[in-house]
Design a protein around this motif. Structure first.
Motif, mmCIF file in Angstrom:
data_model
loop_
_atom_site.group_PDB
_atom_site.id
_atom_site.type_symbol
_atom_site.label_atom_id
_atom_site.label_comp_id
_atom_site.label_asym_id
_atom_site.label_seq_id
_atom_site.Cartn_x
_atom_site.Cartn_y
_atom_site.Cartn_z
ATOM 1 N N MET A 139 1.014 -1.337 0.303
ATOM 2 C CA MET A 139 -0.038 0.015 0.120
ATOM 3 C C MET A 139 1.111 1.084 -0.076
ATOM 4 N N SER A 140 0.242 1.928 -0.807
ATOM 5 C CA SER A 140 1.025 3.875 -1.189
ATOM 6 C C SER A 140 0.856 4.650 0.219
ATOM 7 N N GLY A 141 1.827 5.126 0.579
ATOM 8 C CA GLY A 141 1.886 6.247 1.771
ATOM 9 C C GLY A 141 -0.112 7.002 1.569
ATOM 10 N N GLU A 142 -0.380 7.625 1.617
ATOM 11 C CA GLU A 142 -1.911 8.182 1.100
ATOM 12 C C GLU A 142 -2.610 7.026 0.997
ATOM 13 N N HIS A 143 -2.612 5.799 0.511
ATOM 14 C CA HIS A 143 -3.786 4.960 1.094
ATOM 15 C C HIS A 143 -3.519 4.031 2.609
ATOM 16 N N TYR A 144 -2.237 4.046 3.222
ATOM 17 C CA TYR A 144 -2.063 3.567 3.976
ATOM 18 C C TYR A 144 -2.724 4.625 5.518
ATOM 19 N N ALA A 145 -2.488 5.980 5.097
ATOM 20 C CA ALA A 145 -3.268 7.722 5.891
ATOM 21 C C ALA A 145 -4.316 6.636 5.883
ATOM 22 N N SER A 146 -5.207 6.691 4.380
ATOM 23 C CA SER A 146 -6.473 6.658 4.170
ATOM 24 C C SER A 146 -6.922 5.449 5.154
ATOM 25 N N ALA A 147 -7.266 4.278 5.548
ATOM 26 C CA ALA A 147 -6.913 3.315 6.465
ATOM 27 C C ALA A 147 -6.872 3.819 7.238
ATOM 28 N N GLN A 148 -5.664 4.014 7.645
ATOM 29 C CA GLN A 148 -5.514 4.142 9.910
ATOM 30 C C GLN A 148 -6.292 5.325 9.273
ATOM 31 N N ALA A 149 -6.822 5.754 9.206
ATOM 32 C CA ALA A 149 -8.376 7.767 9.521
ATOM 33 C C ALA A 149 -9.787 6.687 9.740
ATOM 34 N N ALA A 150 -10.013 5.834 8.563
ATOM 35 C CA ALA A 150 -10.576 4.842 8.274
ATOM 36 C C ALA A 150 -10.703 3.720 9.504
ATOM 37 N N LEU A 151 -9.593 3.471 10.065
ATOM 38 C CA LEU A 151 -9.747 2.025 11.346
ATOM 39 C C LEU A 151 -10.362 3.325 12.833
ATOM 40 N N SER A 152 -8.913 3.972 12.461
ATOM 41 C CA SER A 152 -9.425 4.987 14.109
ATOM 42 C C SER A 152 -11.100 5.690 14.133
ATOM 43 N N ARG A 153 -11.466 6.344 12.176
ATOM 44 C CA ARG A 153 -13.191 6.412 12.831
ATOM 45 C C ARG A 153 -14.228 5.123 13.437
ATOM 46 N N ALA A 154 -13.827 4.358 12.782
ATOM 47 C CA ALA A 154 -14.925 3.818 13.172
ATOM 48 C C ALA A 154 -14.110 3.053 14.731
ATOM 49 N N THR A 155 -13.148 3.295 14.748
ATOM 50 C CA THR A 155 -13.214 2.198 16.267
ATOM 51 C C THR A 155 -13.661 3.296 17.225
ATOM 52 N N VAL A 156 -13.302 4.873 17.262
ATOM 53 C CA VAL A 156 -13.955 5.747 17.798
ATOM 54 C C VAL A 156 -15.766 5.237 18.208
ATOM 55 N N ARG A 157 -16.186 5.057 16.866
ATOM 56 C CA ARG A 157 -18.037 4.772 16.958
ATOM 57 C C ARG A 157 -18.405 4.131 17.565
ATOM 58 N N ILE A 158 -17.380 2.541 17.335
ATOM 59 C CA ILE A 158 -17.385 0.895 17.998
ATOM 60 C C ILE A 158 -17.422 1.341 19.540
ATOM 61 N N GLU A 159 -16.352 2.584 20.482
ATOM 62 C CA GLU A 159 -16.213 2.625 21.591
ATOM 63 C C GLU A 159 -17.690 4.076 21.807
ATOM 64 N N VAL A 160 -17.553 4.770 21.242
ATOM 65 C CA VAL A 160 -18.824 5.504 21.679
ATOM 66 C C VAL A 160 -20.130 4.615 22.263
ATOM 67 N N ALA A 161 -20.754 3.866 20.977
ATOM 68 C CA ALA A 161 -21.949 3.232 21.118
ATOM 69 C C ALA A 161 -21.940 2.148 22.253
ATOM 70 N N GLY A 162 -20.430 1.620 22.516
ATOM 71 C CA GLY A 162 -20.509 1.204 23.708
ATOM 72 C C GLY A 162 -21.095 1.805 24.689
ATOM 73 N N LEU A 163 -20.660 3.348 25.144
ATOM 74 C CA LEU A 163 -21.048 3.838 25.928
ATOM 75 C C LEU A 163 -22.206 3.825 26.645
ATOM 76 N N VAL A 164 -23.188 3.818 25.566
ATOM 77 C CA VAL A 164 -24.693 4.130 25.689
ATOM 78 C C VAL A 164 -25.076 2.851 25.910
ATOM 79 N N ARG A 165 -24.074 1.414 25.342
ATOM 80 C CA ARG A 165 -24.672 0.126 25.762
ATOM 81 C C ARG A 165 -24.604 0.149 27.201
ATOM 82 N N ASP A 166 -23.548 -0.234 27.676
ATOM 83 C CA ASP A 166 -22.959 -0.006 28.792
ATOM 84 C C ASP A 166 -23.568 0.688 29.956
ATOM 85 N N ARG A 167 -25.247 1.583 29.435
ATOM 86 C CA ARG A 167 -25.649 2.103 30.573
ATOM 87 C C ARG A 167 -26.759 1.802 30.945
ATOM 88 N N ARG A 168 -27.328 1.260 29.948
ATOM 89 C CA ARG A 168 -28.417 0.521 29.793
ATOM 90 C C ARG A 168 -29.005 -0.977 30.891
#
Length: 138
Positions: free
Chosen positions: A109-138
């Protein structure tokens, strides 16, 4: 009692405009708590959970980077994306996380595509983490 006006804005829309007691931002150098009377500052945001507290209630948003302008009684978040915890489709976020992880495994993978994939991974991980905060309160 002093309160803070919190505005969360993305390129697509105004996500939130509300008076709150406290805001906790995912600052570039770590979490940043903002109470009424805070010193003015401008900061970069990293992908992470944004928490707002109103009385004894708290609410969470997944933000994927941007900026925050902090004043004594106002916080303006200019986020690349912002999604309320209850609105997150966890299955979709998990699929995005898996795709990003698979992309990162591509050694050619080129550097540009690597950075894009890294950003996508970060976004997805944060979304999962934040959704878990709501589930944990129920």
């Amino acid at each position: 009692m002093d309160r803070i006006r919190l505005d969360i804005v993305t390129p697509d829309r105004k996500v939130l405009s509300q008076e709150v007691d406290e805001v906790i931002l995912p600052g570039e150098l770590g979490a940043l708590g903002v109470l009424p009377g805070h010193t003015e500052l401008l900061t970069l945001l990293r992908p992470g959970p944004l928490e707002l507290r109103d009385g004894n209630k708290s609410d969470h948003y997944a933000v994927s980077g941007g900026y925050a302008e902090v004043g004594p009684n106002k916080v303006i978040v200019l986020a690349d994306t912002a999604e309320h915890a209850a609105d997150i489709d966890v299955t979709r976020a998990q699929s995005a996380q898996k795709r990003a992880e698979e992309s990162l495994g591509d050694l050619e993978m080129s550097g540009e595509h690597y950075a894009s994939a890294q950003a996508a991974l970060s976004r997805a991980t944060v979304r999962i983490e934040v959704a878990g905060l709501v589930r944990d309160r129920r």
